[in-house]
Structures are given as structure tokens and as C-alpha cells.
Motif scaffolding. Structure first.
Motif, mmCIF file in Angstrom:
data_model
loop_
_atom_site.group_PDB
_atom_site.id
_atom_site.type_symbol
_atom_site.label_atom_id
_atom_site.label_comp_id
_atom_site.label_asym_id
_atom_site.label_seq_id
_atom_site.Cartn_x
_atom_site.Cartn_y
_atom_site.Cartn_z
ATOM 1 N N GLU A 106 0.839 -1.203 0.000
ATOM 2 C CA GLU A 106 0.000 0.000 0.000
ATOM 3 C C GLU A 106 0.874 1.253 0.000
ATOM 4 O O GLU A 106 0.563 2.234 -0.693
ATOM 5 C CB GLU A 106 -0.939 0.008 1.207
ATOM 6 N N ALA A 107 1.969 1.250 0.737
ATOM 7 C CA ALA A 107 2.885 2.395 0.748
ATOM 8 C C ALA A 107 3.471 2.616 -0.652
ATOM 9 O O ALA A 107 3.554 3.760 -1.117
ATOM 10 C CB ALA A 107 3.993 2.176 1.767
ATOM 11 N N GLU A 108 3.853 1.542 -1.314
ATOM 12 C CA GLU A 108 4.389 1.660 -2.675
ATOM 13 C C GLU A 108 3.330 2.223 -3.617
ATOM 14 O O GLU A 108 3.631 3.067 -4.458
ATOM 15 C CB GLU A 108 4.878 0.295 -3.168
ATOM 16 N N ARG A 109 2.098 1.768 -3.464
ATOM 17 C CA ARG A 109 1.012 2.275 -4.306
ATOM 18 C C ARG A 109 0.794 3.761 -4.069
ATOM 19 O O ARG A 109 0.636 4.541 -5.009
ATOM 20 C CB ARG A 109 -0.285 1.508 -4.029
ATOM 21 N N LEU A 110 0.798 4.177 -2.804
ATOM 22 C CA LEU A 110 0.601 5.592 -2.490
ATOM 23 C C LEU A 110 1.717 6.452 -3.064
ATOM 24 O O LEU A 110 1.461 7.529 -3.614
ATOM 25 C CB LEU A 110 0.524 5.797 -0.973
ATOM 26 N N ILE A 111 2.947 5.987 -2.950
ATOM 27 C CA ILE A 111 4.080 6.756 -3.479
ATOM 28 C C ILE A 111 3.981 6.871 -5.001
ATOM 29 O O ILE A 111 4.221 7.935 -5.566
ATOM 30 C CB ILE A 111 5.416 6.111 -3.059
ATOM 31 N N ASP A 112 3.599 5.786 -5.661
ATOM 32 C CA ASP A 112 3.503 5.794 -7.125
ATOM 33 C C ASP A 112 2.310 6.587 -7.640
ATOM 34 O O ASP A 112 2.432 7.344 -8.595
ATOM 35 C CB ASP A 112 3.406 4.363 -7.664
ATOM 36 N N ARG A 113 1.152 6.412 -7.020
ATOM 37 C CA ARG A 113 -0.080 6.955 -7.589
ATOM 38 C C ARG A 113 -0.620 8.205 -6.903
ATOM 39 O O ARG A 113 -1.443 8.901 -7.488
ATOM 40 C CB ARG A 113 -1.154 5.870 -7.584
ATOM 41 N N GLU A 169 9.044 22.299 -6.754
ATOM 42 C CA GLU A 169 9.732 21.859 -7.972
ATOM 43 C C GLU A 169 10.949 20.995 -7.627
ATOM 44 O O GLU A 169 11.190 19.974 -8.259
ATOM 45 C CB GLU A 169 10.164 23.079 -8.814
ATOM 46 N N GLU A 170 11.738 21.421 -6.615
ATOM 47 C CA GLU A 170 12.904 20.638 -6.206
ATOM 48 C C GLU A 170 12.481 19.270 -5.666
ATOM 49 O O GLU A 170 13.107 18.255 -5.941
ATOM 50 C CB GLU A 170 13.702 21.383 -5.135
ATOM 51 N N TYR A 171 11.394 19.263 -4.895
ATOM 52 C CA TYR A 171 10.875 18.014 -4.323
ATOM 53 C C TYR A 171 10.504 17.043 -5.441
ATOM 54 O O TYR A 171 10.869 15.876 -5.412
ATOM 55 C CB TYR A 171 9.666 18.334 -3.445
ATOM 56 N N GLU A 172 9.781 17.542 -6.433
ATOM 57 C CA GLU A 172 9.369 16.697 -7.550
ATOM 58 C C GLU A 172 10.570 16.224 -8.361
ATOM 59 O O GLU A 172 10.611 15.090 -8.828
ATOM 60 C CB GLU A 172 8.377 17.446 -8.436
ATOM 61 N N GLY A 221 11.693 12.455 -8.745
ATOM 62 C CA GLY A 221 11.448 12.035 -10.131
ATOM 63 C C GLY A 221 9.978 11.978 -10.451
ATOM 64 O O GLY A 221 9.538 11.117 -11.217
ATOM 65 N N ILE A 222 9.210 12.881 -9.878
ATOM 66 C CA ILE A 222 7.771 12.914 -10.131
ATOM 67 C C ILE A 222 7.525 13.682 -11.412
ATOM 68 O O ILE A 222 7.929 14.841 -11.542
ATOM 69 C CB ILE A 222 7.007 13.559 -8.957
ATOM 70 N N ASN A 223 6.857 13.038 -12.344
ATOM 71 C CA ASN A 223 6.533 13.679 -13.613
ATOM 72 C C ASN A 223 5.225 14.439 -13.444
ATOM 73 O O ASN A 223 4.221 13.869 -13.018
ATOM 74 C CB ASN A 223 6.406 12.616 -14.717
#
Length: 139
Positions: A102-109, A126-129, A133-135
């Protein structure tokens, strides 16, 4: 001749920095693993004590209900049973794996759940993203 020595020193310095970073990462991961193992072992130990307590009070609650001819003494067994079941699932079942998934899903989605408040002054949005590597097109 002097430039080739300086070049060699710079390359050697870069290799040493990479090696040092790798050692730091290794140490950090080992420390994390040790801390998690200690927490997990502590949780298992707590579960053993809690389950022993539950097993001890269970027959007394049943006897109290039979003696008083009322279901009132049995009522505490219900929430205590849920807590005991939760802990069993956490330490001897697959709850930890479900939590990790669930943690992986939350981080991804749903990465926006973890953004800093606007005035946190830790890192800009912007730096956080960029760091994670958040697109922006995936939001």
C-alpha cells in the motif's frame, strides 16, 4: 606533466568520493535494517505478553458471565480480541507485506499526499518533484 598529475588526482578524488558515498549508503542501510529488526522484535515480544494476558483473562470472563448469567463480562473480550488478532497478523501474518504494498502504491499513484506545506522552507515543490522524479504529467 603537471596537468596530467592534476587530472589523475581529480579522477582519484572522484573515485574516493564515490567509494565514500557507497560506504555511507551501506552503513545507513545496515543501520535502518537493525532499527527495523529491533522494532519488529519488540513488537513480537509485546504480542507474546498481550496474548498471554488475553489467554489469562478469557476463561475468567467466561466464568464471570456464566456465574452472573449476564453477557456483560464477555464484552471486553471483543475489542481485546481484535487487538490481539491485529498484532498476530502484523508479526506472524502478512500484514507487513500488505502495508508495504500500500505504501508503494501511495508513493507511485498519490505522491501529492507527501508534499511539504507551501511555507515549510525545506525544499521547493519543484525541487521536491525533481528529487523524487515525479513527472508533472502523471498527476
Amino acid at each position: 606533466m603537471g596537468s596530467s598529475i592534476a587530472k589523475g588526482m581529480k579522477e582519484n578524488q572522484k573515485e574516493m568520493q564515490k567509494e565514500m558515498q557507497k560506504k555511507q549508503l551501506d552503513m545507513m542501510l545496515k543501520q535502518r535494517q537493525t532499527q527495523m529488526a529491533m522494532q519488529f522484535a519488540s513488537g513480537k515480544e509485546f504480542f507474546h505478553w498481550y496474548a498471554s494476558f488475553y489467554a489469562l483473562i478469557f476463561p475468567f470472563c467466561i466464568m464471570g458471565a456464566l456465574k452472573k448469567k449476564s453477557p456483560l463480562p464477555i464484552i471486553p473480550l471483543v475489542p481485546l480480541g481484535f487487538v490481539c488478532g491485529y498484532q498476530y497478523d502484523m508479526y506472524y501474518g502478512d500484514k507487513l507485506q500488505r502495508i508495504r504494498e500500500e505504501a508503494e502504491r501511495l508513493i507511485d499513484r498519490e505522491p501529492q499526499l507527501f508534499y511539504f506545506p507551501k511555507n515549510a522552507h525545506i525544499v521547493s515543490q519543484e525541487e521536491y518533484e525533481e528529487i523524487l522524479g515525479i513527472n508533472k504529467n502523471n498527476k
